[in-house]
Write an enzyme that holds these catalytic residues in place. Structure first.
Site, PDB file in Angstrom:
ATOM      1  N   ALA A 277      15.488 -90.385 -21.474  1.00  0.00           N
ATOM      2  CA  ALA A 277      16.913 -90.716 -21.446  1.00  0.00           C
ATOM      3  C   ALA A 277      17.170 -92.216 -21.345  1.00  0.00           C
ATOM      4  CB  ALA A 277      17.590 -89.988 -20.292  1.00  0.00           C
TER       5      ALA A 277
ATOM      6  N   HIS B 269       9.829 -85.739 -14.689  1.00  0.00           N
ATOM      7  CA  HIS B 269       9.167 -86.931 -14.168  1.00  0.00           C
ATOM      8  C   HIS B 269       7.969 -86.541 -13.321  1.00  0.00           C
ATOM      9  CE1 HIS B 269      13.494 -88.614 -14.429  1.00  0.00           C
ATOM     10  NE2 HIS B 269      12.842 -88.880 -15.540  1.00  0.00           N
TER      11      HIS B 269
END
Length: 546
Positions: A96, A466
């Protein structure tokens, strides 16, 4: 054309993976005059090749057995569901754009150790990475960001609300210009049109993916990228290593060519690097001295993914960049608003109604009861025409020390060795009260319905984009996998450089920290023998507009 039976081609370095750790290492080593090969399991992409929406599974998802060769890989393990990238440029193709530094307190955590002052040592490398990746503050606070600001006010934290720092060329929307970052030496760029499609693949040339900076220059400096090749075996030789590969996009998996190098850098992403090293230690026996800590202390950045969908047709929450703003409801937590482009609603398949906490039996039961009690609203939710246009996803991250371990297991269907998650004494939770509260506030602001990720409710498995750790930096093989110079304990000339080396939760999107660590790692190598000041100067990167 080379074949599996051809003699191995020799390089100074073989880099396995082309994400942030791999691309940065490759570029800096090629800049110093080394012969570098980069192996990437995924495909090479041009802007026009990306899917128009994430419903185009063959272009969006990475699932080679289903003939899907896209940029988004989704791996479900016991204990965690991981969203990670695939393709030349690694996670930068699908992430992102968010490039933010963690707080100084993160580096004071005991997991980072005391032998290196990490905050001080990484400082200049953070700045270099920021310039290379074109980091800027998001200037476009659209309806999604304004809604997040109201949520932050509801939670008493409006003073912490801020725009994100991102790797995007904003410029004039839709206008293509000569390279604005590297004195005209880089590729041309097009101003961001705020379509919200960053995580489906930027089709306009505004996103600062690695193929437009680090990897672009790595190839200009002589590095060679070999896409659609997965590393299988790392075999020590008398003067280095041989890396045996497999073709990833062929109809039938078959051995590819073998590469030989004096030194090898494993940068295949957390799951890729851990699985590769575990197989070479435990299945093939080629790297027997790898630390017993391999696969330990794998973290998720303390994440939870939630969201809310509006029932108001006039709202357009898809306009903007993927992650445009964030706030901190407390000192341990960061919440970001996330969007997809209009029409890219495939992620709705992972959503279920927001459900209270419970065990493996009671929480699914609570989900069923919630659906029955709110059936009219559920029907409205499931029939929203453009889910992405009407939805804000919340990415909630914490710095709490929670982790799992990864080991090799066996597939029940094929018997093949594969990664499995194992619990620890500090398991990663699948329910986060502050995240649930934020989702409820968000739904009220949107006059809609809040949602959880299905894995959290039905499987008690948190979702993360993540994943971190598993090959942690440490003083010795008894406490970690690599030393402070990223060299693997027990195997000289073998290195790891990606998110797997990070020894603790960051509490922010990790790409910039991985980049800073990679810059520091590559800076530790002297120029290749025979390089002159003139040759090095010719490969110097100059910043600024053309």
């Amino acid at each position: 054309m080379s074949t599996a039976g051809a003699a191995p081609e020799t390089f100074d370095f073989v880099v396995i993976g082309s994400g942030f750790g791999g691309s940065i290492s490759a570029m800096r080593l090629a800049q110093k005059g080394y012969r570098v090969a980069v192996l990437e399991a995924g495909k090479r992409w041009r802007a026009a090749d990306f899917p128009k929406s994430n419903w185009d599974a063959f272009k969006y998802l990475w699932a080679p057995k289903l003939r899907c060769f896209g940029i988004q890989n989704i791996t479900l393990l016991k204990g965690v569901m991981v969203l990670h990238g695939a393709g030349v440029g690694g996670g930068s193709l699908v992430y992102a754009n968010t490039l933010m530094r963690p707080s100084d307190d993160v580096f004071a955590h005991p997991s980072w150790g005391k032998s290196v002052d990490w905050r001080r040592e990484l400082e200049p490398h953070y700045e270099t990475a920021r310039r290379m990746l074109g980091v800027t503050r998001n200037p476009a606070l659209e309806e999604g960001e304004r809604t997040l600001r109201r949520v932050s006010a509801r939670m008493g934290a409006e003073s912490t609300f801020h725009a994100t720092e991102v790797g995007v060329y904003f410029g004039s929307p839709g206008v293509t210009v000569p390279d604005p970052f590297f004195g005209g030496a880089g590729p041309e760029r097009t101003g961001c049109v705020l379509c919200g499609g960053c995580m489906v693949g930027c089709r306009f040339g505004a996103k600062n993916t690695l193929d437009r900076n680090y990897l672009y220059f790595a190839e200009r400096f002589g590095a060679r990228v070999f896409p659609e090749r997965r590393a299988l075996r790392i075999v020590p030789t008398g003067d280095g290593y041989e890396v045996e590969t497999q073709e990833t996009t062929a109809w039938f998996s078959r051995r590819g060519r073998t590469f030989r190098a004096k030194r090898v850098i494993v940068a295949a992403g957390v799951l890729g690097s851990i699985e590769l090293l575990l197989k070479n230690r435990d299945e093939f026996g080629t790297l027997p001295r790898l630390s017993p800590r391999l696969g330990e202390f794998v973290r998720t950045n303390g994440e939870s993914l939630l969201g809310a969908t509006s029932f108001e047709a006039h709202r357009d929450l898809s306009r903007g960049i993927a992650i445009g703003a964030a706030f901190h409801p407390n000192s341990l937590t960061k919440i970001e608003s996330v969007r997809y482009s209009s029409g890219s609603g495939a992620m709705r398949l992972l959503g279920v109604p927001l459900t209270p906490d419970g065990n493996a039996f009671t929480r699914p039961l609570k989900l069923l009861l919630r659906v029955l009690r709110r059936l009219p609203r559920m029907l409205r939710l499931w029939t929203v025409a453009d889910w992405a246009r009407s939805t804000i996803i919340l990415l909630v991250m914490q710095t709490l020390d929670q982790h799992l371990r990864l080991r090799l297991g066996r597939s029940l269907l094929t018997g093949a060795r594969r990664l499995e998650g194992r619990p620890t004494d500090k398991p990663i939770p699948s329910y986060m009260p502050v995240a649930q509260e934020a989702a409820e506030h968000l739904a009220e602001e949107l006059h809609g319905e809040p949602q959880n990720v299905i894995s959290e409710v039905l499987l008690r498995t948190p979702a993360t984009a993540h994943i971190l750790g598993g090959c942690a930096i440490a003083p010795s093989a008894e406490t970690g996998v690599i030393d402070a110079r990223h060299e693997v304990f027990g195997h000289p000339g073998l290195y790891v450089c990606d998110g797997s080396v990070i020894p603790g939760n960051l509490g922010v999107n990790p790409s910039l920290t991985i980049s800073a660590l990679a810059e520091r790692f590559a800076a530790g190598f002297e120029p290749a023998p025979g390089e002159t000041q003139a040759s090095l100067a010719a490969r110097e990167i100059r910043f600024g507009a053309a």
